[in-house]
Scaffold this active site. Structure first.
Site, mmCIF file in Angstrom:
data_model
loop_
_atom_site.group_PDB
_atom_site.id
_atom_site.type_symbol
_atom_site.label_atom_id
_atom_site.label_comp_id
_atom_site.label_asym_id
_atom_site.label_seq_id
_atom_site.Cartn_x
_atom_site.Cartn_y
_atom_site.Cartn_z
ATOM 1 N N GLY A 46 34.712 12.032 -113.240
ATOM 2 C CA GLY A 46 34.054 11.817 -111.964
ATOM 3 C C GLY A 46 33.605 13.132 -111.372
ATOM 4 N N GLN A 51 30.882 19.078 -105.107
ATOM 5 C CA GLN A 51 31.485 19.888 -106.171
ATOM 6 C C GLN A 51 30.443 20.756 -106.891
ATOM 7 O OE1 GLN A 51 33.787 16.352 -107.922
ATOM 8 N NE2 GLN A 51 35.128 18.094 -108.331
ATOM 9 N N CYS A 89 41.345 17.165 -110.915
ATOM 10 C CA CYS A 89 40.027 17.356 -110.317
ATOM 11 C C CYS A 89 39.353 18.541 -110.984
ATOM 12 C CB CYS A 89 40.196 17.609 -108.820
ATOM 13 S SG CYS A 89 38.648 17.907 -107.958
ATOM 14 N N LEU A 90 38.071 18.411 -111.287
ATOM 15 C CA LEU A 90 37.340 19.501 -111.933
ATOM 16 C C LEU A 90 37.263 20.741 -111.033
ATOM 17 C CD1 LEU A 90 34.398 17.554 -113.633
ATOM 18 C CD2 LEU A 90 36.454 18.489 -114.720
ATOM 19 N N HIS A 131 39.177 8.944 -105.161
ATOM 20 C CA HIS A 131 39.160 10.398 -105.325
ATOM 21 C C HIS A 131 37.763 10.975 -105.044
ATOM 22 C CE1 HIS A 131 40.368 14.211 -107.512
ATOM 23 N NE2 HIS A 131 39.054 14.309 -107.499
ATOM 24 N N GLU A 132 36.745 10.359 -105.646
ATOM 25 C CA GLU A 132 35.383 10.901 -105.496
ATOM 26 C C GLU A 132 34.847 10.693 -104.080
ATOM 27 O OE1 GLU A 132 34.528 12.877 -107.706
ATOM 28 O OE2 GLU A 132 35.940 12.223 -109.237
ATOM 29 N N HIS A 135 35.970 13.323 -101.705
ATOM 30 C CA HIS A 135 35.198 14.571 -101.768
ATOM 31 C C HIS A 135 34.053 14.564 -100.752
ATOM 32 C CE1 HIS A 135 36.753 16.981 -105.068
ATOM 33 N NE2 HIS A 135 36.768 15.947 -105.896
HETATM 34 NI NI NI Z 1 37.745 15.861 -107.721
#
Ligand code: NI
Length: 154
Positions: A46, A51, A89-90, A131-132, A135
């Site tokens: 995701g 991000q 998370c990236l 989660h997304e 953000h």
């Molecule tokens: Ni994330």
């Protein structure tokens, strides 16, 4: 398509509330494509626009290989149940933590053609939705984790 730079925790852009997309322009379509490429290159499931430094309410998710879900201006419209499990998370490389999320989540969003649709997901997909979407409101899972599973060694 182009691979974009992923912003890391500590970057102020990850703490900002994103603005809705008012019109789906060619630029937005390119962003969707680039976000998918960036997510795949980073082996993530995701990615949210902030991000990659873009403060717009756009998310891509791929929890099932080959099935990319694009969400524009997504909102959670229903949740049920509960799950507790590891999340990463990236933007927070090398770490993961235990986070409590709903077991089932339904989102309402717009697709790349401007059509509104509802999508329901359970387990990993429900977690990815939460989660997304967090953000987009400047929230990282770190704020929700009951405990971290590992620390970065550097
Ligand atoms: Ni994330």
């Amino acid at each position: 398509m182009a691979k974009l730079k992923i912003r890391k925790v500590g970057d102020e852009v990850l703490t900002r509330v994103c603005r809705p997309v008012e019109e789906i322009t060619p630029r937005i379509l390119t962003l969707l494509d680039d976000m998918t490429e960036t997510m795949r290159a980073a082996d993530g499931c995701g990615l949210a626009a902030p991000q990659v430094g873009i403060l717009r309410r756009i998310v891509v998710i791929e929890v099932e290989e080959g099935k990319v879900i694009e969400l524009i201006n997504p909102k959670i419209i229903a949740t049920a149940g509960e799950q507790e499990g590891p999340e990463g998370c990236l933007s927070v490389p090398g770490r993961s933590g235990i986070v409590k999320r709903p077991r089932h989540v339904t989102v309402r969003a717009m697709d790349r053609h401007g059509n509104t649709f509802d999508m329901s997901g359970s387990d990993l997909l429900a977690r990815a939705f939460c989660h997304e979407l967090d953000h987009l409101d400047g929230k990282l899972y770190l704020q929700r984790a009951s405990r971290m599973l590992n620390e970065e060694n550097d």
